[in-house]
Design a protein around this motif. Structure first.
Motif, PDB file in Angstrom:
ATOM      1  N   LEU A  75      49.820  32.801  45.260  1.00 50.82           N
ATOM      2  CA  LEU A  75      49.148  32.918  43.972  1.00 50.82           C
ATOM      3  C   LEU A  75      47.826  32.150  43.969  1.00 50.82           C
ATOM      4  O   LEU A  75      46.808  32.663  43.497  1.00 50.82           O
ATOM      5  CB  LEU A  75      50.066  32.418  42.857  1.00 50.82           C
ATOM      6  CG  LEU A  75      49.539  32.552  41.438  1.00 50.82           C
ATOM      7  CD1 LEU A  75      49.371  34.022  41.078  1.00 50.82           C
ATOM      8  CD2 LEU A  75      50.489  31.885  40.464  1.00 50.82           C
ATOM      9  N   ALA A  76      47.843  30.945  44.506  1.00 54.93           N
ATOM     10  CA  ALA A  76      46.609  30.158  44.576  1.00 54.93           C
ATOM     11  C   ALA A  76      45.588  30.822  45.495  1.00 54.93           C
ATOM     12  O   ALA A  76      44.386  30.844  45.188  1.00 54.93           O
ATOM     13  CB  ALA A  76      46.918  28.741  45.050  1.00 54.93           C
TER      14      ALA A  76
ATOM     15  N   LEU B  92      44.139  33.817  43.606  1.00 50.95           N
ATOM     16  CA  LEU B  92      43.295  33.366  42.502  1.00 50.95           C
ATOM     17  C   LEU B  92      41.943  32.874  43.013  1.00 50.95           C
ATOM     18  O   LEU B  92      40.890  33.263  42.496  1.00 50.95           O
ATOM     19  CB  LEU B  92      44.008  32.270  41.711  1.00 50.95           C
ATOM     20  CG  LEU B  92      43.268  31.738  40.500  1.00 50.95           C
ATOM     21  CD1 LEU B  92      43.161  32.823  39.441  1.00 50.95           C
ATOM     22  CD2 LEU B  92      43.985  30.526  39.935  1.00 50.95           C
TER      23      LEU B  92
ATOM     24  N   GLY C 275      39.920  35.782  44.511  1.00 52.36           N
ATOM     25  CA  GLY C 275      39.453  36.651  43.434  1.00 52.36           C
ATOM     26  C   GLY C 275      38.321  36.049  42.643  1.00 52.36           C
ATOM     27  O   GLY C 275      37.365  36.742  42.278  1.00 52.36           O
ATOM     28  N   VAL C 276      38.407  34.759  42.362  1.00 50.59           N
ATOM     29  CA  VAL C 276      37.328  34.084  41.632  1.00 50.59           C
ATOM     30  C   VAL C 276      36.054  34.081  42.463  1.00 50.59           C
ATOM     31  O   VAL C 276      34.963  34.344  41.949  1.00 50.59           O
ATOM     32  CB  VAL C 276      37.749  32.642  41.250  1.00 50.59           C
ATOM     33  CG1 VAL C 276      36.560  31.806  40.830  1.00 50.59           C
ATOM     34  CG2 VAL C 276      38.784  32.672  40.147  1.00 50.59           C
TER      35      VAL C 276
END
Length: 176
Positions: free
Chosen positions: A153-154, A157, A160-161
């Motif tokens: 997940l990290a 994230l 994606g950012v």
């Protein structure tokens, strides 16, 4: 009439072998993550009762949560580092590499849970038979597999950012 440049397409075939290599490399990183967890996670002190029953001392059962929290934090830190490191592979940026990084993070988290528990069991092995009333340290353990999602997940994230922040249609793949 001005002609718009062609929109860049997702490169799958060229990125497939590097993606598999990246997935494997990130997955193998789960072994040192498990080792670090086995060093940081606190053991649970228990008292031995009749029949080999082990009862945690007062407030020691909280260490079960501590082990989960430590593993989740290590996984999130590894995911952030992985997301940034994979983004730095400028020639390979794109969804294929992101999926490989996320799946590699999932593999690393699973391998970290397996190896971390094995390392911890080795570090807190009981070498003699404890007597009734003795207090021993039980190795930390992971009782929930929900910690497996922290690292991927990290990674997703952060990647994606960084992709959203980039603003270029080709994600800056071309160096020229």
């Amino acid at each position: 009439m001005t002609r718009r440049p062609a929109r860049p397409r997702v490169v799958v075939k060229a990125d497939l072998l590097p993606a598999v290599s990246l997935l494997s490399l990130i997955g193998i990183a789960g072994i040192p993550l498990g080792w670090v967890w086995s060093l940081l996670a606190p053991p649970e002190r228990v008292r031995v009762f009749d029949g080999g029953q082990l009862v945690p001392l007062q407030l020691e059962s909280w260490h079960r949560f501590d082990g989960l929290a430590v593993f989740a934090l290590i996984g999130m830190a590894a995911g952030v580092v992985t997301g940034v490191a994979v983004w730095m592979l400028r020639e390979r940026r794109g969804p294929v590499i992101m999926i490989a990084a996320v799946l590699g993070g999932l593999l690393a988290a699973w391998l970290g849970t397996q190896m971390g528990v094995a390392f911890a069991n080795g570090a807190y092995a009981v070498t003699t038979t404890p007597a009734v009333g003795d207090v021993i340290e039980r190795a930390p353990r992971l009782e929930s597999m929900s910690v497996l999602v922290a690292q991927p997940l990290a990674t997703a994230l952060v990647y994606g950012v960084l992709a959203g922040w980039n603003g270029r249609e080709d994600l800056g793949r071309r160096l020229g």
